[in-house]
Design an enzyme around this catalytic site. Sequence first.
Site, PDB file in Angstrom:
ATOM      1  N   SER A 132       0.851  -1.189   0.000  1.00  0.00           N
ATOM      2  CA  SER A 132       0.000   0.000   0.000  1.00  0.00           C
ATOM      3  C   SER A 132       0.885   1.236   0.000  1.00  0.00           C
ATOM      4  CB  SER A 132      -0.896   0.023   1.234  1.00  0.00           C
ATOM      5  OG  SER A 132      -1.577   1.265   1.359  1.00  0.00           O
ATOM      6  N   TYR A 145      -1.531   0.028  10.619  1.00  0.00           N
ATOM      7  CA  TYR A 145      -1.654  -0.434   9.234  1.00  0.00           C
ATOM      8  C   TYR A 145      -0.434  -0.026   8.411  1.00  0.00           C
ATOM      9  CZ  TYR A 145      -3.527  -0.947   4.501  1.00  0.00           C
ATOM     10  OH  TYR A 145      -3.710  -1.297   3.189  1.00  0.00           O
TER      11      TYR A 145
END
Length: 279
Positions: A132, A145
């Site tokens: 990501s 995250y």
Amino acid sequence: MASVVLITGSSSGIGKALCQEFSRRGCRVIATARQLESIADLKEQGMATWPLDVNQPEQVRQTVAEILAAEERLDILINNAGFGQFGPMLDVSPEQMQAQFETNVFAPLFLIQQVAPIMGRQGSGLIVNMGSISGVTSTPFAGAYCASKAALHAYSDALRMELAPFGIRVVTIQPGGIESGFGEVAAENIRLGAESWYGAIADHIQARATLSQQNATPTEEFAEKLVAALLQPQPPAMIRLGKKSFRLPFLKRWLPTFLLDRILKKRFGLNELKEPQKP
């Protein structure tokens, strides 16, 4: 010979779209998810389906062995399963941090360790790790995250070099905003303590959890472009796709840290906070 592709987290969003796009291009797709009924529609579309909880090592071992017995080879692994833990770092418990890393960091590596020997015996293979842009540029209220994706990026770089002598390529995907159920699930995973310093800006924390779904790239468009890139004879080592996939990494690379901090603190409401009251 059609390439055999194993995809984790196939029940929705990016995983499902990738299954359908690989299948459309003539690949033999093996779709997996924790609940087999959640991918029943993919079976109806002609794909092989297997139950697989990536956090259960024994099930991973057994499933890979059974897939190999059934398919006799494995050409591509897509490590797509994952989730986002959101909230201020002070409010994320050790157990929640552990769960974030178990799914996003430890599980993909364990699956690679089961699959790489198969590819090594074949003399070829492609391992794709779904990272990501959050693993490139950390933002407030997504620290857990972001950390998990940064770790995934780091060991993907190491694996790319370590596995190259055996004919195995490793590709890291760094998506931007892609339409999926990620934001909805992320919003459910927000952790905010009853006496949190950040209670006054809870709306900003909620907005961070769903940020990736604002003006997001359609999942089918993302899958079409990604699969086309992956099926090249020599796919890129790193692929960025989707809305906002270049903006944050660009800012991280070229802005002074203090200036990027200032932008992000304002964007996520941190300038609205006052110091916690002293006892």
